[in-house]
Design an enzyme around this catalytic site. Structure first.
Site, PDB file in Angstrom:
ATOM      1  N   CYS A  28       0.851  -1.193   0.000  1.00 45.79           N
ATOM      2  CA  CYS A  28       0.000   0.000   0.000  1.00 45.79           C
ATOM      3  C   CYS A  28       0.886   1.242   0.000  1.00 45.79           C
ATOM      4  O   CYS A  28       1.796   1.357   0.837  1.00 45.79           O
ATOM      5  CB  CYS A  28      -0.912  -0.001   1.219  1.00 45.79           C
ATOM      6  SG  CYS A  28      -1.882  -1.519   1.381  1.00 45.79           S
ATOM      7  N   TYR A  30       0.513   4.234   0.918  1.00 41.17           N
ATOM      8  CA  TYR A  30       0.428   5.208   2.012  1.00 41.17           C
ATOM      9  C   TYR A  30       0.787   4.607   3.368  1.00 41.17           C
ATOM     10  O   TYR A  30       0.627   5.258   4.392  1.00 41.17           O
ATOM     11  CB  TYR A  30      -0.961   5.841   2.076  1.00 41.17           C
ATOM     12  CG  TYR A  30      -2.129   4.866   2.151  1.00 41.17           C
ATOM     13  CD1 TYR A  30      -2.260   3.981   3.217  1.00 41.17           C
ATOM     14  CD2 TYR A  30      -3.107   4.857   1.171  1.00 41.17           C
ATOM     15  CE1 TYR A  30      -3.325   3.107   3.298  1.00 41.17           C
ATOM     16  CE2 TYR A  30      -4.188   3.995   1.235  1.00 41.17           C
ATOM     17  CZ  TYR A  30      -4.297   3.109   2.302  1.00 41.17           C
ATOM     18  OH  TYR A  30      -5.351   2.234   2.382  1.00 41.17           O
ATOM     19  N   ASP A 284       2.018   3.408  18.206  1.00 38.16           N
ATOM     20  CA  ASP A 284       2.519   2.928  16.918  1.00 38.16           C
ATOM     21  C   ASP A 284       2.788   4.056  15.931  1.00 38.16           C
ATOM     22  O   ASP A 284       3.245   3.809  14.820  1.00 38.16           O
ATOM     23  CB  ASP A 284       1.574   1.893  16.304  1.00 38.16           C
ATOM     24  CG  ASP A 284       0.225   2.460  15.898  1.00 38.16           C
ATOM     25  OD1 ASP A 284      -0.229   3.412  16.558  1.00 38.16           O
ATOM     26  OD2 ASP A 284      -0.382   1.932  14.947  1.00 38.16           O
ATOM     27  N   CYS A 327     -11.220  26.708  22.578  1.00 37.73           N
ATOM     28  CA  CYS A 327     -12.125  26.295  21.511  1.00 37.73           C
ATOM     29  C   CYS A 327     -13.431  25.748  22.072  1.00 37.73           C
ATOM     30  O   CYS A 327     -13.435  24.983  23.046  1.00 37.73           O
ATOM     31  CB  CYS A 327     -11.457  25.232  20.633  1.00 37.73           C
ATOM     32  SG  CYS A 327     -12.506  24.621  19.296  1.00 37.73           S
TER      33      CYS A 327
END
Length: 415
Positions: A28, A30, A284, A327
Site C-alpha cells: 500500500c 500510504y 505505533d 475552543c
C-alpha cells in the site's frame, strides 16, 4: 487517594503487538509502517516463544480482570495459524480466574480462509478489515508487490468471516481518491451490509522516524467536507443504521462518557506497542529510538511503564495550543493527535492538529442534530433507570448521566 487506587488496581494496559514486524504481502503506497513492498521477509519474523511467554505472564499478572490484545503488522496473519494457537494457549495458561480476554486483529483480509475464520469465531476475535471503498477506489492504493489490486482477495476474506459468523469492522483510509466520493463509498458499504466503519485521514509519514516531516494527502477542508456529507448520509433522522466511530465518539462526549478513539480522547491511552524483537514503545505512531521504552527480554513490564520516555510521551497531548484550550469544541477532540501537530519540530507538539479545520467543520455541521440524538438517548437512559426500580436522583443531587450538574439542571429537564 488516587495513588492508593493505582497501587491496588493497576491502570488497564492495552497491548498492541507488531505481530510480524514490518512484513506484509501488500505494498500500500500510504503505509506508515511496513517497508516490505509486498515481499515479506523470509522466514517471516515472529516473537520468540520465550519472549512471548515472558510478556504474557507478566501482563496477565497485572490484568485486574481485563486483558486486551491487538494484533497488527505488517500483516499479522503471516505469523501463521500455529503461532496464534500458541498465543491463545498462553493467554489461558496465565489468565487469573474470571479474566476477560479480548483479542482484536487488524488485517488486509487477503489471507483469511475457512480455517482462519473458524479460529476467529472459536476464540471470539474482533477482526478489522482494511478496505478503502469500491473496487476501483480500493485498488488505487492497496496493491500486491506486483502492483495488482487486492480488492477481490479482501472481499473473499470478508465472505469467509460472514459465513463463520465472525464479528468484524471496516477501516477506511481517506485519501485523494475517495475523499470527494462519500456518497459512492457509503452506498457501497450499505450494499455490502457493512455496519461498523472507521475512517482515518491519509498521512504520509514513517512511524520509525517521528522526527521527519510528513506529507498530508488530503486538505483539512476536503476531509471536513467528507465528514459533513457522510454525517448527512449516516444520521437517518436520528436513527443511524450503521456505526461510524468518529460520529459515535461525538455522541459519547455529549453523554459525558470517554471517547473510544485515542485521537479524540482527553489523553493518550496507556498502551504498549511490542515489536517482534521485544522492543516496547508507547504508540505505533512513534516507533523510534527516542520513544523506545526498553526491551521486554531485559526489563520487566512495570519498569517499562515507568520509563522517562513514557512519561514524556504522555505529556505531549496536554501541551496543546492556546487556541485549542479556548475552543468551543475542545470537549470533542481535546486537541487531536500529537502526531499531527507541528511535523517539523519533534520538541514542539503544541501546534493545532493539521485536521483542526476538518473537525471544526464537522462539529459545527453536526452539533444540533447530535444534541437531539444525545438527548433522546438520555431520555431512554432515564426510562431504563426508572424501569429497573432504582430511584432517580433528587433535584439537587448530581445527575446520573455524569455531567456533574445537578439533576434539576440536567436530565430532569428531559423527563
Amino acid at each position: 487517594m488516587s495513588a492508593c487506587i493505582q497501587t491496588s488496581r493497576p491502570q488497564h494496559l492495552h497491548v498492541m503487538w507488531k505481530t510480524v514486524s514490518e512484513d506484509c504481502n501488500l505494498a500500500c503506497d500510504y503505509c506508515y509502517y511496513s517497508t516490505a513492498g509486498g515481499v515479506p521477509h523470509q522466514p517471516v519474523r515472529v516473537m520468540e516463544p520465550v519472549l512471548l511467554d515472558r510478556f504474557i505472564s507478566q501482563y496477565m499478572e497485572r490484568s485486574s480482570g481485563q486483558a486486551t490484545f491487538s494484533w497488527q503488522g505488517g500483516e499479522p496473519l503471516l505469523a501463521g495459524y500455529p503461532y496464534f494457537e500458541q498465543v491463545v494457549s498462553l493467554q489461558a495458561k496465565y489468565a487469573p480466574p474470571h479474566t476477560l480476554i479480548s483479542n482484536a486483529l487488524q488485517t488486509n483480509g487477503t489471507l483469511i480462509n475457512e480455517t482462519w475464520a473458524r479460529f476467529f469465531k472459536r476464540y471470539n476475535f474482533l477482526i478489522g478489515i482494511s478496505l478503502d471503498g469500491p473496487e476501483h477506489i480500493h485498488n488505487a492504493h492497496r496493491v500486491t508487490g506486483s502492483g495488482k489490486g487486492s480488492f477481490d482477495l479482501v472481499m473473499r476474506g470478508v465472505r469467509h468471516l460472514q459465513q463463520a459468523g465472525v464479528e468484524y469492522n471496516i477501516l477506511t483510509v481517506i485519501h485523494e481518491d475517495n475523499v470527494t466520493k462519500p456518497d459512492e463509498v457509503m452506498a457501497f458499504y450499505k450494499e455490502q451490509g457493512f455496519t461498523y466503519i472507521q475512517f482515518i485521514p491519509c498521512m504520509d509519514f514513517v512511524s520509525q522516524k517521528s522526527g521527519m516531516p510528513g506529507v498530508f494527502r488530503i486538505t483539512p477542508e476536503q476531509y471536513g467536507e467528507f465528514l459533513c456529507r457522510t454525517f448527512d448520509l449516516w444520521y437517518n433522522e436520528g436513527n443511524p443504521e450503521i456505526s461510524i466511530r468518529m460520529f459515535e465518539n461525538m455522541v459519547l462526549a455529549m453523554l459525558h462518557r470517554p471517547a473510544e478513539l485515542c485521537v479524540h480522547s482527553s489523553h493518550c491511552p496507556k498502551m504498549m506497542v511490542l515489536e517482534t524483537n521485544g522492543d516496547a514503545y508507547p504508540c505505533d505512531f512513534f516507533i523510534d529510538e527516542e520513544h523506545r521504552l526498553g526491551n521486554i527480554g531485559q526489563i520487566d513490564l512495570e519498569s517499562l511503564l515507568a520509563s522517562p520516555a513514557y512519561e514524556h510521551f504522555l505529556q505531549m497531548k496536554p501541551m496543546m495550543n492556546e487556541a485549542c484550550r479556548n475552543c468551543e469544541y475542545l470537549s470533542f477532540c481535546h486537541g487531536g493527535c500529537p502526531r499531527n501537530r507541528n511535523w517539523l519540530d519533534v520538541n514542539d507538539r503544541s501546534e493545532v492538529d493539521y485536521f483542526c479545520q476538518s473537525y471544526r467543520m464537522f462539529y459545527a455541521h453536526a452539533y444540533d442534530r447530535m444534541t437531539l440524538l444525545a438527548n433522546r438517548l438520555k431520555t431512554e437512559q432515564l426510562q431504563a433507570y426508572r424501569n429497573s426500580g432504582q430511584p432517580l436522583p433528587r433535584r439537587n443531587e448530581p445527575c446520573l448521566c455524569g455531567s456533574g450538574k445537578k439533576f434539576k439542571n440536567c436530565c430532569q429537564q428531559l423527563d
